[in-house]
Structure formats: structure tokens, C-alpha cells
Design a protein around this motif. Structure first.
Motif, PDB file in Angstrom:
ATOM      1  N   ASP A   1       4.367   0.627   2.033  1.00  0.00           N
ATOM      2  CA  ASP A   1       3.820   0.792   1.836  1.00  0.00           C
ATOM      3  C   ASP A   1       2.729   1.971   1.484  1.00  0.00           C
ATOM      4  O   ASP A   1       3.010   3.378   1.327  1.00  0.00           O
ATOM      5  CB  ASP A   1       4.348   1.578   3.463  1.00  0.00           C
ATOM      6  CG  ASP A   1       3.102   2.632   4.141  1.00  0.00           C
ATOM      7  OD1 ASP A   1       1.757   2.274   3.639  1.00  0.00           O
ATOM      8  OD2 ASP A   1       3.205   3.359   4.662  1.00  0.00           O
ATOM      9  N   TYR A   2       2.064   1.067   0.491  1.00  0.00           N
ATOM     10  CA  TYR A   2       1.778   2.639  -1.199  1.00  0.00           C
ATOM     11  C   TYR A   2       0.750   3.389  -0.673  1.00  0.00           C
ATOM     12  O   TYR A   2       0.879   4.210  -1.225  1.00  0.00           O
ATOM     13  CB  TYR A   2       1.319   1.480  -2.670  1.00  0.00           C
ATOM     14  CG  TYR A   2       2.677   0.211  -2.221  1.00  0.00           C
ATOM     15  CD1 TYR A   2       3.831   1.110  -3.090  1.00  0.00           C
ATOM     16  CD2 TYR A   2       2.309  -0.979  -2.800  1.00  0.00           C
ATOM     17  CE1 TYR A   2       4.693  -0.231  -3.435  1.00  0.00           C
ATOM     18  CE2 TYR A   2       3.617  -2.205  -2.955  1.00  0.00           C
ATOM     19  CZ  TYR A   2       4.448  -1.135  -3.653  1.00  0.00           C
ATOM     20  OH  TYR A   2       5.335  -1.886  -3.653  1.00  0.00           O
ATOM     21  N   GLU A   3      -0.208   3.097   0.292  1.00  0.00           N
ATOM     22  CA  GLU A   3      -1.274   4.212   1.020  1.00  0.00           C
ATOM     23  C   GLU A   3      -0.349   5.479   1.129  1.00  0.00           C
ATOM     24  O   GLU A   3      -1.101   6.585   1.559  1.00  0.00           O
ATOM     25  CB  GLU A   3      -2.227   3.234   1.265  1.00  0.00           C
ATOM     26  CG  GLU A   3      -2.938   2.593   0.917  1.00  0.00           C
ATOM     27  CD  GLU A   3      -3.800   2.745   0.446  1.00  0.00           C
ATOM     28  OE1 GLU A   3      -4.778   4.161   0.459  1.00  0.00           O
ATOM     29  OE2 GLU A   3      -4.719   2.121   0.303  1.00  0.00           O
TER      30      GLU A   3
ATOM     31  N   LEU B   1      -1.626  -0.322  -5.998  1.00  0.00           N
ATOM     32  CA  LEU B   1      -3.038  -0.340  -5.766  1.00  0.00           C
ATOM     33  C   LEU B   1      -4.465  -0.274  -6.482  1.00  0.00           C
ATOM     34  O   LEU B   1      -5.621  -0.055  -5.924  1.00  0.00           O
ATOM     35  CB  LEU B   1      -3.113   1.557  -4.411  1.00  0.00           C
ATOM     36  CG  LEU B   1      -1.984   1.925  -3.953  1.00  0.00           C
ATOM     37  CD1 LEU B   1      -2.040   2.290  -3.538  1.00  0.00           C
ATOM     38  CD2 LEU B   1      -2.039   1.098  -3.098  1.00  0.00           C
TER      39      LEU B   1
ATOM     40  N   ASP C   1       1.535   7.082  -2.018  1.00  0.00           N
ATOM     41  CA  ASP C   1       0.303   8.262  -1.983  1.00  0.00           C
ATOM     42  C   ASP C   1      -0.078   9.727  -1.778  1.00  0.00           C
ATOM     43  O   ASP C   1       0.088  10.484  -2.175  1.00  0.00           O
ATOM     44  CB  ASP C   1      -0.846   7.215  -2.794  1.00  0.00           C
ATOM     45  CG  ASP C   1      -1.912   8.029  -3.904  1.00  0.00           C
ATOM     46  OD1 ASP C   1      -1.573   8.433  -4.282  1.00  0.00           O
ATOM     47  OD2 ASP C   1      -3.562   7.943  -3.201  1.00  0.00           O
TER      48      ASP C   1
END
Length: 621
Positions: free
Chosen positions: A219-221, A249, A224
Motif C-alpha cells: 500500500d504505497y499510496e 509509485l 506516502d
């Protein structure tokens, strides 16, 4: 966490017999060596001898078995000699294996010395025998993390909760969340982090770990969104994590721009290398944490940093840093913190392997190396400091601070001619820097030039430094005295030294310079007061005592002059290059007038000291 206090009668009696605190745990910057408690040991031995006479040779209670190793351990602990403390505390534990204070002390020394294996073994024994303490539980949990035994760790945490031992322990709660990740329960782990983050007092810390956990599950969003908050991600590991997240991303330009905005990135090789890889399009993975153990290591590292930076440094900082480095040996920040904490305690032999590891990992930090060089120099390990400075200039040839550090070391060793090229290089690199960045290397090069017989160049540097920093007392003192010594610019020189005294009225060296300037100008009566003030702050300096003797002689106080010269001789003037013991003896035998007449007949100038410098890293510091 508080260490268990001693409970056995013998340990209590021994503890109250010593007036010093438990030194292994004292986080003191640059501790001075402390004398061994010879009188206390001697008194104990004397008491033992008396007891043998009165009790048919039965040993006194305080010296039988436990006392010797305990006292030795305490002395080693006070001096932060962790290896010796571990050895002696282990011997003490053998004599009293039930005393939790001795057991905890042994654990502290073992972990601090880097002997985690023996600390784990002792912690396991303590748990098996029902003698567990908070410290042994911390080490035992770290061992479960090291093994990857996540279910056992979760079971242990649940047992703690059932016994209501640590319901408010933030460290345990974050470790528990990471353990859930290790056990494959990612949803439960994220929920645990989110629940902890509801407390605004700890939200930034918890959100940082939540971001790492989110990134680990892809879950990079979400990661970030958390790391973009300065309160959460505005630190070295946070910048690294966010840059790697942005790379996943496909937002590399944003990552490069963020890193370019990090102040001091040029002194952080890891960040600089990451920035270059991002800019060049090379593959960049998310690997700030590869496993839950890495995440827990960062928990320990965070607590170590907080404990070490508190106004009253918490003693367990080194313990947490050591455990962090053990759990995640590739985390440079953990090794660096261990090295710096050991360095602060003058344990250079233990710190050096950590610095070596950082160099092998390509994570040599210039700021940390400069701190290390300074610490080695202050500890009179100047050969090692010089090697470190040479290595730093080789690794970072465009870093002016590295060349200044090398120049300072050479100058401190009176290698003045060799120091000049180092300052030349630094000043060349600083040619476009703000003026305030140039005054000190100009001053330092001026000293090196003056001491190596190049006064014309030295004068130019010192004047340039004064133009930049006209209110620096030691700088004014140095040039003013240099002029007095050469019998030039006398009025301006005296004005400079007088201003230096006004700026730093309690500085004994500058007061000495003022008095000696009056002496060289033949104004003997005016020289008395400042020299007496200087002697008040530097009574054990043979040079100042010698000066005061000369001044007393010139104002007719000859008996007092002889007393001062005798005192100068008693202070071992052979250790001071500016003091000639034979000349002092000649003054005592013949009087100062006769010595000066002999020197004049031989065509010699009166013996005068070098100007004194009171800037950081100067020979008289």
C-alpha cells in the motif's frame, strides 16, 4: 524501565559502602577518567585483616567471595569499561545467583560490550529459574524476534497483558504490532498501529511505523500519505523510506526533488546514492525494512535516540541501540548510534568495529567521522585521529571540514608546516563560501604559519580573520601578542589584547598575554594586576608562575619572585615547551638581572613564550 535494585543483605551492604552511582548506566558525554577507589578497597582489606585476628581467621562478611569481584565490577562500571564489568559481574553472580541487581548489572555490561549471545543465555536462565526482570524480559523478547519466533513473542506479550505488567508500554505495543506482521496477520497489525496512532502524543512515531508496514504489504499510496507529513517522515530514515515509496509509485522526479531539498544531503552518502539512482533510472526497491525484525530494530533505535537525547540521558540508550543493531545489522543508523554512544563513554576499542562496519557498508558519515576525530583527539589518541582524518579527506576530498580537521590535528601535534597545506585546501574549497565560514581556517592557518616561521603570511591571515570576526578574543590576543613579541605595531597590539581581555575577562591565557605585553614594554607595575588575576585562574600552570616571578622581580618584590620560580619548578615545567627549567634555576641562583645580561651578551633575545591561542583545536586548549 528501571533496573531491579539489590535485595540481598550482602549486596545492599556493599552498595551503601560506595558513594558513586552505578556507572555502567550513566550516559555522560566525554567522561573524564576517574580514580579507582583505592582508599575504599584498602579499608576493606584492613577490616578483613582485623576480622581474621578476632574471629579465628574467618573472613569478614564484606570481603568473602562476593566483595572482590563486585567492587572490581563497580570500578569498571564507573569507567564504562564494559568488558571488564561483564567479567567481574559474572563472577559476582556466581557467588550470589539469586540477586536480581547483580544479574541485571551483568546483563547491562554484556549487552553494552556487544556480547549479546551471553546476555541472551543469562536472560533465558533467569526466566527459567523464576528470576526474570524487566531487562531480562526485554532481551528475551529481542531473542524471539531474532529467531523469527513470532507466535512465542505474541504469547509472551499476551501473558504480560494478562498480568497487567505493561498496559501503557508504547515500545511493547509497537513491537506487538510488528510481531503480528511477522505472524502473517497483516490486517491485525495495521489495525494495532492505527489504534495506537489515535494518541496524538505518539502519533508521529506510530504513523512512521504504520507507513513502513503499509509499504511492506504494497500500500504505497497509504505509506506516502503518512510519510509526507513532516512530523512523521522528516528524518533520515523517513526521507529514505518516502523516496523508495515514491519510486514504487513511478514518481521519481518528485522523489529526487524531495531529496534535493534535504539540508545536508551532501554529507549523507546513503541519501546521495539513492538520489543518484533515482535520477539515473536505476531500479530502486523498497527495502528500508525487509522484515518485521527490521521494523522492530527501528523501534529500539527510536527509543535509544530519545533516551540518549533527553536532558538527563537515560542509561538504557546503549542497550536499545545494541539490540537494534543486533536485530538489523544492515541498518547503518543503528550501528552509528552504538558507535557514538560508546565513543561518548571513551570506549573507542568497542566503537571502532561499528565504524568499520559503516565504512564497509558504504555509509561513512562525514559528520559522524568529524565527531569521532574530535573525540579521539580529545582522548589523546591523535595517531588514530590523524589516520581517520586522512581517510576522511580521501573519501571526501571536496569537504572543507575534513581538511580543517586534518590541519587541526597536525597543528595540535606541532606539525605546523604540514598543517598549512591542509588549511590551504580547505580555504580553496571555501573560496565561494560565506565569510563566517572562513574566519576559523584563516585563524588556524595563521597560527600554523606563525609557528613555522612564516610570519608575513601569518599576519595576512590573522588580519583577514579579524576583519571577518573582529570580536573574537583569542584571535585578537594571538595577533596582538605576535606583534608585541616582534616589537612592531606596539600601540595597536596592546589595544587588541586589552580588547580581548574586555571580551573574555576570565580567560587566564589572555590575562597572561596582557601582563606579558606590559612586561615586554617595560610597564612592570601595570603588569602585576593582570598577571595576579591570571595566576588566580591558572595556579598550576608553570608558565604563568614563571611570568609572575619575573614581574615581581622587576617591581622589586624579589622574595616573592623566588617563591613563584620555585613553584614553577615544582609543577614539572619540562612538560611545557614554553618553559625552560634551566633558565628558572639560573634566575634562582643569579637573579633575573644577571640572566638577562648574560643573554644580551650572547646576543640572545629574552626568552618569551609563544602567543597563546584559545580557539577550538589549538595547542593550548
Amino acid at each position: 524501565m528501571k533496573l531491579t535494585r539489590p535485595r540481598s543483605a550482602i549486596a545492599l551492604a556493599l552498595l551503601t559502602s560506595l558513594a558513586v552511582p552505578f556507572g555502567v548506566l550513566q550516559a555522560q558525554p566525554r567522561p573524564e577518567p576517574r580514580p579507582a577507589h583505592a582508599q575504599e578497597v584498602g579499608q576493606s582489606e584492613s577490616a578483613a585483616a582485623g576480622a581474621e585476628t578476632q574471629q579465628d581467621h574467618a573472613p569478614a562478611p564484606l570481603t568473602f567471595g562476593l566483595a572482590g569481584p563486585y567492587l572490581a565490577a563497580r570500578m569498571a562500571a564507573v569507567e564504562s569499561d564494559f568488558r571488564a564489568a561483564a567479567r567481574y559481574f559474572a563472577q559476582a553472580v556466581a557467588h550470589d545467583p539469586e540477586d536480581r541487581y547483580l544479574l541485571d548489572s551483568a546483563l547491562v555490561a554484556l549487552v553494552s560490550a556487544g556480547d549479546i549471545g551471553r546476555a541472551v543465555s543469562l536472560s533465558s536462565d533467569m526466566e527459567s529459574d523464576g528470576r526474570a526482570t524487566e531487562l531480562s524480559a526485554l532481551i528475551r523478547k529481542a531473542e524471539l524476534v531474532h529467531q523469527g519466533n513470532w507466535q512465542a513473542l505474541l504469547d509472551q506479550q499476551s501473558a504480560d497483558d494478562a498480568e497487567e505488567l505493561r498496559r501503557d508500554d508504547l515500545l511493547d505495543r509497537i513491537v506487538n504490532a510488528w510481531a503480528l506482521m511477522g505472524a502473517g496477520r497483516a490486517s491485525d497489525a495495521l489495525s494495532a498501529f492505527e489504534a495506537l496512532a489515535k494518541n496524538p502524543d505518539v502519533a508521529p512515531l506510530v504513523n512512521y511505523h504504520l507507513a513502513l508496514a503499509r509499504a511492506m504489504v504494497g500500500d504505497y499510496e497509504g505509506a506516502d500519505a503518512l510519510l509526507s507529513d513532516e512530523a512523521t517522515g522528516a528524518h533520515m530514515l523517513g526521507f529514505t523510506a518516502r523516496a523508495e515509496v515514491l519510486a514504487q509509485l513511478e514518481r521519481r522526479d518528485e522523489a529526487v526533488a524531495m531529496l534535493d531539498g534535504v539540508q545536508g544531503i551532501e554529507a549523507e552518502p546513503q541519501l546521495q546514492a539513492l538520489r543518484d539512482r533515482l535520477a539515473s533510472g536505476e531500479p530502486v526497491a523498497f527495502d528500508v525494512v525487509k522484515t518485521p525484525a527490521d521494523g522492530i530494530a527501528q523501534v529500539y533505535l527510536t527509543f535509544a535516540s530519545a533516551l540518549a537525547s533527553s536532558p538527563d540521558p537515560e542509561p538504557l540508550s546503549l542497550i536499545h541501540a545494541r539490540l537494534a543493531a543486533w536485530l538489523s545489522p544492515d541498518t547503518g543508523e543503528a550501528r552509528l548510534m552504538v558507535a557514538q554512544l560508546l565513543q561518548d563513554r571513551h570506549q573507542f576499542d568497542l566503537a571502532e568495529p561499528e565504524f568499520d562496519a559503516l565504512r564497509r557498508m558504504g555509509q561513512m558519515r562525514p559528520v559522524a567521522e568529524l565527531s569521532r576525530i574530535d573525540a579521539l583527539s580529545r582522548a589523546d589518541r591523535r595517531d588514530e585521529a590523524e589516520k581517520a582524518a586522512l581517510s576522511l579527506t580521501a573519501a571526501y576530498p571536496d569537504l572543507p571540514q575534513a581538511w580543517i580537521a586534518l590541519g587541526d590535528l597536525l597543528r595540535q601535534q606541532e606539525k605546523f608546516a604540514q598543517a598549512v597545506p591542509a588549511y590551504d585546501k580547505a580555504l580553496t574549497l571555501l573560496s565561494d563560501a560565506p565569510e563566517q565560514a572562513r574566519w576559523f581556517p584563516l585563524y588556524a592557518r595563521g597560527i600554523a604559519l606563525e609557528r613555522s616561521g612564516q610570519f608575513d603570511r601569518a599576519e595576512q591571515d590573522l588580519l583577514a580573520a579579524i576583519e571577518i570576526n573582529p570580536d573574537q578574543a583569542s584571535l585578537l590576543n594571538y595577533l596582538g601578542y605576535s606583534w608585541i613579541d616582534r616589537n612592531v605595531n606596539l600601540d595597536r597590539a596592546l589595544t587588541m589584547i586589552q580588547k580581548a581581555v574586555e571580551l573574555s575577562p576570565g580567560d587566564g591565557y589572555i590575562l597572561d598575554s596582557l601582563a606579558w605585553a606590559y612586561f615586554r614594554l617595560g610597564r612592570y607595575q601595570e603588569a602585576v594586576a593582570p598577571m595576579e588575576q591570571a595566576i588566580g585562574t591558572m595556579a598550576s600552570d608553570p608558565l604563568v608562575n614563571d611570568h609572575l616571578g619575573d614581574i615581581y622581580w622587576m617591581v622589586g618584590r624579589k622574595r616573592e619572585a623566588e617563591i613563584q620560580w620555585k613553584r614553577a619548578l615544582s609543577l614539572d615545567p619540562s612538560e611545557n615547551d614554553d618553559v625552560d627549567p634551566d633558565r628558572i634555576r639560573a634566575k634562582l641562583d643569579q637573579g633575573l638581572d644577571a640572566v638577562l645580561a648574560d643573554e644580551e651578551a650572547r646576543g640572545e633575545s629574552p626568552t618569551v613564550p609563544q602567543p597563546q591561542a584559545e580557539a577550538a583545536g589549538t595547542p593550548r586548549d
